[in-house]
Design a protein around this motif. Structure first.
Motif, short mmCIF file in Angstrom:
data_model
loop_
_atom_site.label_atom_id
_atom_site.label_comp_id
_atom_site.label_asym_id
_atom_site.label_seq_id
_atom_site.Cartn_x
_atom_site.Cartn_y
_atom_site.Cartn_z
N GLU A 199 44.18 45.56 28.08
CA GLU A 199 44.26 44.92 28.00
C GLU A 199 46.09 44.80 27.18
OE1 GLU A 199 46.00 40.51 27.44
OE2 GLU A 199 44.51 41.19 28.16
N ARG B 268 47.80 46.17 30.93
CA ARG B 268 47.97 44.63 30.82
C ARG B 268 49.11 44.03 30.89
NH1 ARG B 268 43.52 39.93 32.33
NH2 ARG B 268 44.71 38.93 34.42
N LEU C 84 48.98 47.34 35.09
CA LEU C 84 47.69 46.90 36.37
C LEU C 84 46.59 48.11 36.70
CD1 LEU C 84 48.71 43.85 37.08
CD2 LEU C 84 47.69 43.52 35.16
N GLY D 288 43.26 48.98 35.08
CA GLY D 288 42.09 48.97 35.72
C GLY D 288 40.87 50.45 35.04
N ASN E 155 37.78 40.86 33.49
CA ASN E 155 39.50 41.58 33.17
C ASN E 155 39.35 42.12 34.28
OD1 ASN E 155 39.46 39.63 30.68
ND2 ASN E 155 38.91 41.78 29.49
N SER E 156 38.52 42.91 35.00
CA SER E 156 38.93 43.46 36.00
C SER E 156 39.22 42.66 37.56
CB SER E 156 37.91 44.78 36.67
OG SER E 156 38.23 44.95 37.60
N MET F 138 43.09 41.38 37.07
CA MET F 138 43.63 41.84 37.39
C MET F 138 43.74 42.21 38.78
SD MET F 138 43.47 45.02 34.28
CE MET F 138 42.83 44.36 32.74
N GLU G 274 46.07 39.28 40.48
CA GLU G 274 46.87 39.06 40.00
C GLU G 274 47.62 40.82 41.02
OE1 GLU G 274 48.52 39.79 36.04
OE2 GLU G 274 46.30 39.74 35.04
#
Length: 296
Positions: A88, A91, A96, A100, A128-129, A132, A135
């Motif tokens: 986090e 990130r 990013l 990851g 979360n992965s 990301m 994004e």
């Protein structure tokens, strides 16, 4: 002997601290390791929340490196939280891809772990992965993570993992749609509804409601107006009596869309019937009066 050594350090004035582990104190040593890992994690989190990223990253790295290979379950959990915290932090800094990789190491390290809390932390790493990679606009990689999640957690009944599964399914369906695979997207949304239609969890309820709205859009896109209308009616029947604000907004849209679809398909009676249903619904959606008046 231990007391004398400690007193000698005090007299030397070098600021050192003496910790003694006695032969029968293996349990105490484990306790100290656990406490040390917890304090390292807490310090990193505090640095992260107080916007001192350099010290936070240093703390997360210290936790992950110093306690690598620890077999005690609490320490393993703290390390998993350390992975999540570090990812986090990276990130937030815009790294990013590196974030990851950190999440990938978490999943590799805890592959097959049966600890319930560890399972939840691993599920969070998948979420979360996926976020990301969205994004980064890595659609195929998003689908790969979604598939791995569903394979790993298939049949799990834990409430938090069920919420994660519903989110993963919804994300997978929308990503497939963005790749032009409309039919598959509609099927995945149907699967989400079939799996969680009876769930009372607020987050899952909202996702189920959104899945029906999205499914009707895909069916309309495929030219199947009758099926799109049936899906909107299913949405209305499934969430009749709902009071959640976001679901009410979706219900309002569903009634307006249903009226428009029926009218556009040359079925004015069904359109008027749909409009009247919304007028008599509690709470009333103001746009319904406009739709009914327009049809009249």
């Amino acid at each position: 002997q231990a007391t004398g050594y400690a007193y000698g350090q005090k007299l030397a004035g070098d600021g050192h601290c003496t910790i003694v582990f006695f032969g029968e104190g293996a349990e105490n040593r484990e306790g100290n390791l656990e406490l040390g890992a917890l304090l390292t994690l807490l310090r990193a989190v505090v640095m992260q929340e107080t916007q001192v990223p350099e010290l936070a990253l240093k703390g997360f790295n210290r936790l992950l490196n110093r306690y690598e290979g620890a077999w005690m379950q609490p320490v393993r959990r703290y390390r998993a939280l350390g992975y999540l915290g570090k990812a986090e932090l990276l990130r937030r800094q815009g790294s990013l891809i590196e974030a990851g990789r950190v999440l990938g190491r978490l999943r590799e390290e805890y592959l097959g772990d049966t600890d319930p809390l560890q399972e939840i932390l691993t599920a969070r790493s998948f979420l979360n992965s996926v976020s990301m990679k969205q994004e980064l606009n890595w659609k195929e990689e998003v689908l790969e993570d979604c598939g791995r999640f569903r394979e790993r957690f298939s049949g799990t009944q834990d409430p938090e993992i069920c919420r994660a599964d519903a989110r993963i399914r919804f994300t997978e369906a929308l990503t497939v749609r963005e790749l032009g695979r409309t039919v598959q997207g509609a099927e995945l949304l149907s699967d989400l509804y079939n799996e969680y239609a009876r769930q009372e969890d607020p987050e899952i309820r909202l996702l189920v409601c959104r899945s029906l709205m999205e499914r009707s859009l895909l069916e309309e896109e495929l030219g199947d107006v009758s099926r799109a209308c049936a899906t909107l009616i299913l949405l209305q029947n499934s969430f009749d009596g709902a009071r959640e604000e976001e679901i009410l907004e979706l219900l309002a849209r569903s009634y307006t869309r249903l009226t428009g679809l029926e009218n556009g398909a040359g079925r004015p009676e069904q359109a008027r019937e749909a409009g009247l249903r919304i007028v008599h619904r509690e709470p009333v959606f103001p746009l319904a009066f406009f739709e009914v008046a327009r049809l009249e």
